[in-house]
Design an enzyme around this catalytic site. Structure first.
Site, PDB file in Angstrom:
ATOM      1  N   LYS A  26       0.942  -1.252  -0.018  1.00  0.00           N
ATOM      2  CA  LYS A  26      -0.129   0.000  -0.066  1.00  0.00           C
ATOM      3  C   LYS A  26       0.695   1.203   0.052  1.00  0.00           C
ATOM      4  CE  LYS A  26      -1.361   1.575   4.235  1.00  0.00           C
ATOM      5  NZ  LYS A  26      -1.090   2.838   4.470  1.00  0.00           N
ATOM      6  N   ASN A  27       1.846   1.154   0.894  1.00  0.00           N
ATOM      7  CA  ASN A  27       2.729   2.504   0.916  1.00  0.00           C
ATOM      8  C   ASN A  27       3.609   2.716  -0.292  1.00  0.00           C
ATOM      9  OD1 ASN A  27       1.258   2.847   3.267  1.00  0.00           O
ATOM     10  ND2 ASN A  27       2.861   2.427   4.732  1.00  0.00           N
ATOM     11  N   CYS A  68      -3.426  12.692  12.829  1.00  0.00           N
ATOM     12  CA  CYS A  68      -4.285  11.342  12.773  1.00  0.00           C
ATOM     13  C   CYS A  68      -4.197  10.548  14.291  1.00  0.00           C
ATOM     14  CB  CYS A  68      -3.965  10.431  11.599  1.00  0.00           C
ATOM     15  SG  CYS A  68      -2.417   9.491  11.862  1.00  0.00           S
ATOM     16  N   ARG A  72       1.556  14.414  12.557  1.00  0.00           N
ATOM     17  CA  ARG A  72       2.153  14.123  11.044  1.00  0.00           C
ATOM     18  C   ARG A  72       2.387  15.536  10.520  1.00  0.00           C
ATOM     19  NH1 ARG A  72      -0.100   8.853  10.023  1.00  0.00           N
ATOM     20  NH2 ARG A  72       1.568   8.626   8.560  1.00  0.00           N
ATOM     21  N   ASP A 131       5.492   0.383  11.760  1.00  0.00           N
ATOM     22  CA  ASP A 131       4.170  -0.208  11.504  1.00  0.00           C
ATOM     23  C   ASP A 131       4.034  -1.607  11.851  1.00  0.00           C
ATOM     24  OD1 ASP A 131       4.199   1.442   8.022  1.00  0.00           O
ATOM     25  OD2 ASP A 131       3.860   2.254  10.101  1.00  0.00           O
ATOM     26  N   ARG A 150      -8.303  -0.027   5.284  1.00  0.00           N
ATOM     27  CA  ARG A 150      -7.434   1.089   4.628  1.00  0.00           C
ATOM     28  C   ARG A 150      -6.198   0.389   3.888  1.00  0.00           C
ATOM     29  NH1 ARG A 150      -6.744   6.476   7.665  1.00  0.00           N
ATOM     30  NH2 ARG A 150      -5.428   6.749   5.665  1.00  0.00           N
TER      31      ARG A 150
HETATM   32  C1  EPZ Z   1       4.712   6.638   5.985  1.00  0.00           C
HETATM   33  O1  EPZ Z   1       4.083   7.751   6.795  1.00  0.00           O
HETATM   34  C2  EPZ Z   1       3.722   5.564   6.157  1.00  0.00           C
HETATM   35  N1  EPZ Z   1       2.630   6.034   5.542  1.00  0.00           N
HETATM   36  C3  EPZ Z   1       3.509   5.267   7.504  1.00  0.00           C
HETATM   37  O2  EPZ Z   1       2.589   4.005   7.395  1.00  0.00           O
HETATM   38  C4  EPZ Z   1       4.733   4.949   8.247  1.00  0.00           C
HETATM   39  O3  EPZ Z   1       4.396   4.384   9.545  1.00  0.00           O
HETATM   40  C5  EPZ Z   1       5.415   5.960   8.184  1.00  0.00           C
HETATM   41  O4  EPZ Z   1       6.088   6.255   6.885  1.00  0.00           O
HETATM   42  C6  EPZ Z   1       7.004   5.527   8.986  1.00  0.00           C
HETATM   43  O5  EPZ Z   1       7.641   4.461   8.032  1.00  0.00           O
HETATM   44  C7  EPZ Z   1       2.496   5.850   4.182  1.00  0.00           C
HETATM   45  O6  EPZ Z   1       3.674   5.517   3.464  1.00  0.00           O
HETATM   46  C8  EPZ Z   1       1.113   6.396   3.380  1.00  0.00           C
HETATM   47  P1  EPZ Z   1       7.415   9.928   8.031  1.00  0.00           P
HETATM   48  P2  EPZ Z   1       4.925   9.110   6.697  1.00  0.00           P
HETATM   49  O7  EPZ Z   1       7.353  11.312   7.278  1.00  0.00           O
HETATM   50  O8  EPZ Z   1       5.460   9.381   5.421  1.00  0.00           O
HETATM   51  C9  EPZ Z   1       8.160  13.242  11.039  1.00  0.00           C
HETATM   52  C10 EPZ Z   1       0.824   2.828   7.943  1.00  0.00           C
HETATM   53  O9  EPZ Z   1       0.378   2.155   9.061  1.00  0.00           O
HETATM   54  N2  EPZ Z   1       7.841  13.895  10.120  1.00  0.00           N
HETATM   55  O10 EPZ Z   1       8.241   8.681   7.587  1.00  0.00           O
HETATM   56  O11 EPZ Z   1       3.796  10.010   7.047  1.00  0.00           O
HETATM   57  C11 EPZ Z   1       7.018  12.317  11.621  1.00  0.00           C
HETATM   58  O12 EPZ Z   1       6.169  13.105  12.465  1.00  0.00           O
HETATM   59  C12 EPZ Z   1       1.291   3.935   7.897  1.00  0.00           C
HETATM   60  O13 EPZ Z   1       0.802   2.068   6.760  1.00  0.00           O
HETATM   61  C13 EPZ Z   1       8.046  15.331  10.306  1.00  0.00           C
HETATM   62  O14 EPZ Z   1       8.552  15.849  11.388  1.00  0.00           O
HETATM   63  O15 EPZ Z   1       5.833   9.026   7.718  1.00  0.00           O
HETATM   64  C14 EPZ Z   1       7.486  11.180  12.082  1.00  0.00           C
HETATM   65  O16 EPZ Z   1       7.720  11.521  13.437  1.00  0.00           O
HETATM   66  C15 EPZ Z   1       1.285   4.597   9.387  1.00  0.00           C
HETATM   67  N3  EPZ Z   1       8.197  16.358   9.139  1.00  0.00           N
HETATM   68  C16 EPZ Z   1       8.657  10.673  11.257  1.00  0.00           C
HETATM   69  O17 EPZ Z   1       8.796  12.071  10.738  1.00  0.00           O
HETATM   70  C17 EPZ Z   1       7.704  15.911   8.028  1.00  0.00           C
HETATM   71  O18 EPZ Z   1       7.752  16.939   7.200  1.00  0.00           O
HETATM   72  C18 EPZ Z   1       8.189   9.707  10.018  1.00  0.00           C
HETATM   73  O19 EPZ Z   1       7.268  10.299   9.630  1.00  0.00           O
HETATM   74  C19 EPZ Z   1       7.304  14.590   7.878  1.00  0.00           C
HETATM   75  C20 EPZ Z   1       7.608  13.774   8.721  1.00  0.00           C
END
Ligand code: EPZ
Length: 465
Positions: free
Chosen positions: A22-23, A117, A122, A306, A400
């Site tokens: 999915k991701n 969320c 996020r 995850d 989802r």
């Molecule tokens: C992706 O989310 C996945 N979602 C998430 O999977 C997964 O948990 C996550 O990556 C980490 O592996 C999709 O791919 C659609 P991040 P994403 O940006 O991209 C911080 C699931 O269960 N951050 O890697 O949103 C953030 O707050 C979902 O399938 C910033 O600070 O995650 C977090 O602490 C849940 N600023 C960390 O980075 C930003 O601009 C990692 O988030 C972006 C992120």
């Protein structure tokens, strides 16, 4: 009221085939609109997040043809607008990939944004940092959409402050058609980041280093169509691995890339389970005497956040005390209260980022509610181990990210169904209750509302005779 309803206690046995990630697919769907030529995507998971993204792409004018349940052809030459303001896109976080793709292709994009969320705030500051570095200006519109626009996009050396999957993918999307070279330092290395880069390269992009922490992108004039199979879903595979371990089963999980599962396999081995690796499959055997271990989530190749809730469900039934530290998201232990209602013994530290899990001998089935996608999967795993019946509500979260979750579990011998009303629930219970449970259920029903003119004794006499 859609619910999963299951009767626990049976070890999972047999084979299950994993679907597309999915991701990865969410970033790939956005990448597919960056050419006017047809892009055919195979092994696309049929889950609600993907279908929302496909609807958004169609609603801005692209042609979306579903060739079969898991194959879609996207032809984006007919896109009419770069404004993706439909309310439904706020439901999925990954709608922000359309900003990177539309900005990269048309130099303008306006996309309705999700809020935070269940698992955290996020933020998207790193996405914006990348867009600004490339020369785009961004603003939040009055109705909460992100508007991004650029006269031109020019490659830059971008140092991410946080390792972010989403920001890495979004900056790749925005830079593949930019002038010159872009370097992304501290890039995310997840398999789904690599899959998006692989698709873009199949479309004619020039991306090197995906899967390492430095990605180099040389901008090209245009991208062309292609056909591309989505990578197997590391997290769906890991979820079935944990379900096999929790139920002390023996499951062959097909259509995986074992390399992507190594850190999950390692944790299962630490618990005393066995994992056999094959070319494109892993076999997991549980262990009734599984023992504690400690987990700390971190960006790939670390332990995936995850997979954290699902692993907690297994450790809650292991001997000894385990510690889980969640270092990626600020609120990813919402499932703890629900697991404790099933008999788990988990406590959270004051800061809320470390769970202490004292293993218990078993769970008791009850009614629980999924607080988010992976927590819902963890509650299903717990229900499959619990004595008696467990219902998991709010499974819209689980749908989802998991295609045919109950069908695949039933294929492994689980007594699990999706029910939409009380009648279906009663039918399942009637069909699966043991004779003594049946009698008990019947007795409860018979005595639940004694007839006006009968005493409880008379009702009991009538029941047993
Ligand atoms: C992706 O989310 C996945 N979602 C998430 O999977 C997964 O948990 C996550 O990556 C980490 O592996 C999709 O791919 C659609 P991040 P994403 O940006 O991209 C911080 C699931 O269960 N951050 O890697 O949103 C953030 O707050 C979902 O399938 C910033 O600070 O995650 C977090 O602490 C849940 N600023 C960390 O980075 C930003 O601009 C990692 O988030 C972006 C992120």
């Amino acid at each position: 009221m859609l619910q999963f309803l299951m009767k626990g206690g049976k070890p999972l046995k047999g084979e299950v085939t994993i679907g597309g990630a999915k991701n990865a697919a969410l970033g790939i769907l956005a990448a597919a609109i960056m050419t006017d030529e047809p892009v055919v995507l195979e092994n696309l998971p049929d889950v609600s997040d993907i279908n929302v993204m496909l609807k958004a792409i169609q609603d801005i004018g692209a042609l979306v043809d579903r060739l079969d349940r898991h194959t879609v052809r996207i032809t984006a030459g007919t896109i009419q607008t770069q404004n993706v303001l439909f309310d439904y896109v706020r439901k999925i976080r990954a709608s922000y990939y359309l900003i990177g793709a539309l900005l990269g292709k048309y130099k303008v994009a306006e996309v309705a944004l999700p809020g935070g969320c269940a698992i955290g705030a996020r933020p998207i500051d790193q996405h914006l940092k990348g867009f600004h570095a490339l020369g785009a200006k961004t603003r939040i519109t009055d109705d909460g959409a992100l508007h991004a626009e650029a006269q031109a996009l020019t490659g830059r050396h971008i140092f991410m402050d946080v390792v972010s999957v989403g920001a890495t993918i979004n900056v790749m999307l925005a830079s593949v058609l930019a002038e010159g070279r872009t370097v992304i330092e501290s890039a995310a290395k997840e398999p789904h980041v690599v899959d998006v880069a692989n698709l873009l390269n199949r479309m004619g992009a020039r991306i090197k280093g995906a899967g390492t922490d430095v990605i180099r992108i040389h901008g090209v004039e245009k991208l062309h169509g292609t056909t591309y199979p989505i990578v197997p879903d590391q997290i769906e595979a890991g979820t079935f691995m944990m379900a096999a371990a929790a139920t002390n089963g023996d499951v062959l999980i097909r259509n995986v890339i074992p390399k992507h599962l190594e850190v999950i396999s390692a944790k299962l081995l630490e618990m005393g389970c066995t994992v056999q690796e094959y070319d494109d499959a892993v076999r997991v055997c549980g262990n009734p005497d599984k023992t504690y271990t400690n987990v700390k989530t971190s960006p790939y190749p670390g332990f995936p956040t995850d997979m954290q809730p699902q692993t907690a469900a297994v450790l809650a039934l292991a001997k000894g005390t385990s510690m889980i530290t969640e270092s990626i998201f600020e609120n990813r232990f919402a499932y703890v209260a629900e697991l404790n209602r099933m008999g788990a013994d988990i406590t959270l530290c004051e800061k809320g980022d470390v769970a202490t899990i004292n293993g218990v001998s078993g769970f008791k089935g009850t009614d629980v509610t999924a607080p988010d996608l992976r927590a819902g999967a963890a509650l299903v795993i717990a229900g499959l181990c619990a004595e008696g019946y467990t219902s998991v509500s709010d499974i819209k979260y689980v749908l989802r990210g998991y295609e045919d979750f109950d069908v695949k579990m039933r294929g492994l011998g689980a007594q699990m169904v999706t029910v939409s009303n009380e009648k279906e629930a009663e039918e399942f219970i009637r069909a699966t209750a043991e004779p003594e449970e049946k009698q008990a259920a019947e007795f409860i029903r018979a005595t639940a509302e004694p007839a006006e003119d009968q005493s409880a004794e008379e009702v009991y006499e009538n029941f047993v005779n």
